[in-house]
Structures are given as C-alpha cells and as structure tokens.
Motif scaffolding. Structure first.
Motif, short mmCIF file in Angstrom:
data_model
loop_
_atom_site.label_atom_id
_atom_site.label_comp_id
_atom_site.label_asym_id
_atom_site.label_seq_id
_atom_site.Cartn_x
_atom_site.Cartn_y
_atom_site.Cartn_z
N UNK A 1 -7.43 11.20 -5.30
CA UNK A 1 -6.73 10.12 -6.02
C UNK A 1 -7.22 8.76 -5.54
N UNK A 2 -7.20 7.75 -6.43
CA UNK A 2 -7.68 6.41 -6.06
C UNK A 2 -7.05 5.86 -4.77
N UNK A 3 -5.72 6.03 -4.59
CA UNK A 3 -5.13 5.44 -3.36
C UNK A 3 -5.74 6.05 -2.10
N UNK A 4 -5.93 7.35 -2.12
CA UNK A 4 -6.51 8.01 -0.94
C UNK A 4 -7.95 7.54 -0.73
N UNK A 5 -8.65 7.42 -1.86
CA UNK A 5 -10.05 7.03 -1.80
C UNK A 5 -10.19 5.61 -1.23
N UNK A 6 -9.38 4.70 -1.76
CA UNK A 6 -9.46 3.31 -1.31
C UNK A 6 -9.11 3.22 0.17
N UNK A 7 -8.04 3.91 0.57
CA UNK A 7 -7.63 3.83 1.98
C UNK A 7 -8.71 4.38 2.91
#
Ligand SMILES: [Zn+2]
Length: 577
Positions: free
Chosen positions: A441-447
């Motif tokens: 997911x984008x949030x995991x990726x960004x973090x």
C-alpha cells in the motif's frame, strides 16, 4: 567506519554498473537497463542511486556494488573489494582477514601471469626475440601495436618461467595450477609455452588471466596453443580484447567478432576498436551474453575458408538464441580480416563492415551452394536449411517479412512454411510466470522509502509508529519489525542492513516497495511521512471504534447493561480524542 562501508559510500553504483551494462536514466534516482544476469529484451533491471542498490524484477538478482562485481566477474568478496578499491584509488587496509585459501591461490595466479607477461615482453625486445620480431614485421605489426597488446616471446629453453617463479617463491603446486608450467613424470617442471609468439588474454577488468601462443617453428604441430582452464581462466566467459573494445562497442553500438588474435590486432590497429574474438573455443552463450551487455548488434567476420564458414553458421544460431541482431561480413579475395585491412586499407574494411548483410542472406547464399537450386526439391531443402535461423527471430512481423524475402530469393512457396511456424510458435508460448509479489500500500511504501534515507523522519516518526498496533496488519509488517529492531540496536538504518535481516519473501516485498519501477526513486518529504502516520492512526482509531461498537452491541444483546455502558463511555472517549 568499516572499510567495506567506506568503499560503498565513496563509490557510485551507477558508475560501477555502467562499466558492464548500458543504463538509461529512468527517474530522479533510478536507472534501468537489460539485466546482465538473465536473457531479456525489455529492461527489468533497475539501479537505485538513493539506496545504492540494484534489483532485477525479472530474475530476482539484486544487491549492492560488491555483490554486483562478485556475480558478474565471478570473484570472491575480497577480490571484488580489491578490484573496486584499486579502480577508485582507495588504499586497501593491510589485513588478510578477507582472504581464504582459494582467494590466495588466485592472487598468486594473477601475480604469476603478470610476471610472465613482463618476462615475455622482455624476451621479445631482447636478443632471443629476433625470430618473433621478424615474424611480427612480416605480418605488419608495428612496435606501438605490439606494445599496446602486450605481445611477447616464450623462449626455447622451457625453463624461463619455472626459474622466474622459483625466484619469486611460488610453490610447484601454484606453478602447475597457473597452467603456465607442466610437470614431467619425474616430477621436474617445465614451461608450457616454448618458442612461441605470446598474446596475453585479459578479463573484462584488464587483468591477465591466460595466454595464447603462436608457434614460430613451421614444423610445430599445434599452430596455436592456449592456456588451459584455471582458477582464473574460464574460457567460456572470456572474449579476447573485450577490456579494450568495450568502450568502442558502446560508441559504435556494435561488436565485430573475428576468429583469431592476429585478426583482432589487425582490425583494431586499422581503427575499428569494437573488435573481439572468442579465444580458442567455439562461441559460447556466456560470451554472447557478455557482448550483449555492451551492444545487441554484431557483425561476424570469420575467415573466408570452409572452417570459417562452418563456424559462422554455428555462431549465428547461438547469437540469435541470445537475441542479438546479426549481420555477416564475407570478405572477397579469400582474405581474412587482418589481411584485408593490410592489403585494402582501413577505409575499405570499414566500408565492408558498414555494408555487411543481414545473416539470412548469407545463409541463403550458403543454401544455394549446398543444394541444387535448379530442382524443386533442392529449393525446398535449401529453404528448410534456413528455417531454424529464421524461427529464432523473436519479432513476429520481422519473421514474416524475412520468410517472404528468403522464399522469394530461393524461388519457393512460403505458404506451407508459415503454417508450420504458427504451430511451432504456439508450442513454445512463454512459460515464464511473473514473480507474484503482493502489492504494497502507498502509506507503507512511502514510510519505508522515507525511513531508509531520512534521519529526521526516523526521529520524528519511529516512536509513534512503534506504538500503533495497525502496523501489525501491514503487508510489510515484518519489514517494519526488522527496521524497528535495527533502530533499537543503534545500527545504521539503511537498505542493505534491513535487507540482510529479512526472509526471502520479505526481501522481495522490500525491493518492490523501495526499488521497483513505480517508486521511481522518488524522494518523499517528512510532511508526507507525517500524513501517512496520521492516516494510519485514523485507521487504527476506526478499527478500534468498530471493535468497541460490536462489543457494545454484544453486551446489550446479552443484557449486560453495566458492561455496555462502560464500553460506550470508552467509545465516546475515543471519538473525542
Ligand atoms: Zn535479471
């Protein structure tokens, strides 16, 4: 800082990999190219400059500059370290903790080859080298060219190298393993190469790994004698002159493949710098893959005799299998490439190269020579002879065009042939299953991207993240756990350290989250990280709220009003916060 870390931080991964692979900038911090570790036509090999890592999403190969050099040059860890240090002028610490017995043996073999080359060169310049010098003069090899290629002379006595190696305290065992020295039945040692003109053979990093020797005595049985396979010389991987030619190959975007040492030297001296030869072996797929890293286009220019034509025929199929674009140059007048350059001049040779024909015309001419084209059977037989090579063309439209072309050239009907093509193609449909990596997911990726490169983000976000139970629902939860552990232990939170702590599946996830195409080497800001954190906290609250609501309903259903009231109070407390 540990020397390995120091080296990694001072050498740029793109520069290292570009020596071996053509890379294209594909994003802020990302480059792509054709993977050097598997055969492919569209690039799935990606280099990330932010994390100083490479990753192939086709075959799964991945790592840092050291693993890249180790795998590609087939070196031990210590040798890769040494090679990168030497290339970048970084002094190695005087420790031997990295060297195992194999590495030590290989280091001795490299050293012996260097000593041998120096000795051979000195011989060529000295009194013993008169005959060899005369030969070179006859063949039109000038002194500058001879020096550039490190040509030398192995003396007649058969004791020259043995004495030299003894003087440098190499053991008999090391000498034998170098391939330069042989042992008689009585245990005495003697030089493999005697009274021969010597051509040093280098690997892609320009280290001498073997020799080719041309007999100077016309009665000698073996005109050419080559080093045997050794710990440092794997014949199927080596192309003669590649270390000199590779920049020329990139510039001209083509490889010129010739048969022998003298051809390489003659062609190179005439200004065509993209020339290599497979030394002493039939062309192998590894050699073709090596060329392909530098260019996919090749002109094959073997000797005009029958042996050369047969070798060309074999090479064509090998080259097509590896996806090369093949043209063939057949020189007129029965001249080999070296003779052609000398007799007709550099310009004439360059023009010949430029006008070299696509391989199937050459094959069609071969077919005309082999079969009786006056009869229908002969024409069909000739066409069948050509089919395997045409079938190897991966591009369907090109294949159809070639079939029609060649059928017309030979005067046969292409119809039935095309039908058989369709059947064959249906049988060998791609069997490759793409790597099934779960989407991150984008949030995991960004973090993940942020936490690996931004120390502020770690200080600000990690303490909160660690306390959010929702992290345990992440696809990447084990990666986050490992990251928390790294941080807690005070270890540097960088890609390599994190990667090293993960199991295979999570490594693939990490790579897809951080190194994959869609990430594009994007740099995320602390603000974006904070937004992700808030989003996760919100989801956390939502799920807690939903769980509480369900508990309230359950308590009401059971008639447990005290419990229902207590839970409702907690629910409104959460909703207020
Ligand atoms: Zn690959």
């Amino acid at each position: 800082m540990d020397f390995v870390e120091q080296l990694k931080s001072s050498v740029d991964i793109v520069q290292v990999i570009q020596e071996y692979v053509r890379l294209r900038k594909a994003g802020a911090n990302r480059y792509t190219g054709l993977c050097p570790f598997h055969n492919e036509k569209t690039p799935s090999f990606s280099v990330n400059t932010l994390h100083q890592r490479y990753k192939c999403f086709g075959c799964g190969a991945g790592g840092d500059i050291l693993t890249f050099v180790m795998e590609l040059e087939r070196l031990s860890f210590y040798e890769a370290l040494k090679l990168l240090a030497e290339r970048n002028g970084i002094p190695m610490p005087k420790r031997s903790e990295y060297s195992d017995p194999e590495t030590k043996l290989r280091a001795a073999l490299y050293q012996m080859h260097e000593l041998a080359e120096q000795a051979f060169r000195a011989n060529l310049e000295g009194a013993v080298g008169a005959e060899a010098r005369a030969y070179l003069e006859r063949r039109g090899v000038g002194q500058a060219t001879s020096a550039e290629f490190g040509l030398g002379y192995a003396e007649r006595s058969g004791r020259g190298l043995v004495r030299l190696f003894e003087k440098h305290d190499f053991t008999g065992d090391q000498m034998e393993k170098s391939g330069l020295v042989l042992k008689r039945d009585d245990g005495s040692l003697y030089d493999r190469f005697r009274h021969r003109l010597m051509f040093p053979i280098q690997n892609e990093s320009a280290k001498i790994i073997g020799f080719g020797g041309r007999a100077l005595d016309p009665n000698e049985q073996a005109k050419y004698l080559n080093s045997p396979e050794t710990e440092i010389y794997r014949k199927s991987y080596v192309l003669y002159n590649l270390h000199r030619a590779k920049h020329g190959i990139r510039q001209a975007d083509r490889v010129v493949l010739v048969e022998g040492y003298m051809d390489v030297i003659g062609v190179y001296a005439s200004g065509v710098h993209e020339v290599v030869a497979s030394c002493g072996t039939a062309l192998t797929s590894q050699q073709v893959q090596t060329m392909k890293r530098h260019s996919e286009k090749i002109v094959v220019n073997f000797d005009p005799d029958a042996a050369g034509a047969n070798a060309t025929e074999r090479s064509v199929n090998m080259l097509l299998d590896e996806g090369m674009h093949v043209r063939i140059l057949a020189l007129d007048g029965g001249l080999d490439p070296d003779e052609y350059c000398k007799q007709r001049g550099a310009e004439a040779y360059a023009a010949k190269l430029a006008s070299a024909k696509n391989y199937f015309y050459w094959l069609a001419d071969r077919a005309r020579g082999k079969f009786d084209m006056r009869t229908a059977e002969g024409r069909v037989a000739g066409f069948k002879f050509l089919l395997p090579a045409i079938q190897r063309l991966s591009d369907k439209l090109e294949r159809l065009a070639v079939v029609n072309d060649v059928a017309g050239y030979l005067g046969v009907d292409a119809g039935p042939v095309l039908e058989s093509f369709r059947k064959a193609a249906a049988e060998r449909r791609e069997k490759t299953v793409p790597h099934a990596v779960e989407a991150v997911r984008p949030v995991e990726r960004i973090l993940l991207n942020l936490l690996l490169v931004n120390a502020d983000a770690r200080t600000q976000l990690l303490p909160h993240l660690k306390n959010i139970p929702a992290v345990n629902q992440f696809t990447t939860r084990r990666i986050f756990e490992a990251l928390f552990a790294l941080d807690a232990a005070g270890n540097p939170v960088v890609f390599g350290n994190l990667d090293a702590r993960l199991e295979e599946n999570d490594r693939a996830l990490l790579a897809s989250a951080v190194l994959a195409d869609e990430t594009d080497g994007e740099v995320f800001s602390l603000e974006q990280g904070e937004a992700c954190l808030r989003a996760i906290e919100n989801t956390q609250r939502d799920s807690e709220r939903a769980a509480l609501k369900a508990q309230v309903r359950a308590a009401e259903r059971d008639g447990n009003m005290a419990e229902a009231l207590r839970l409702s109070a907690e629910l409104s407390r959460i909703e207020r916060s």
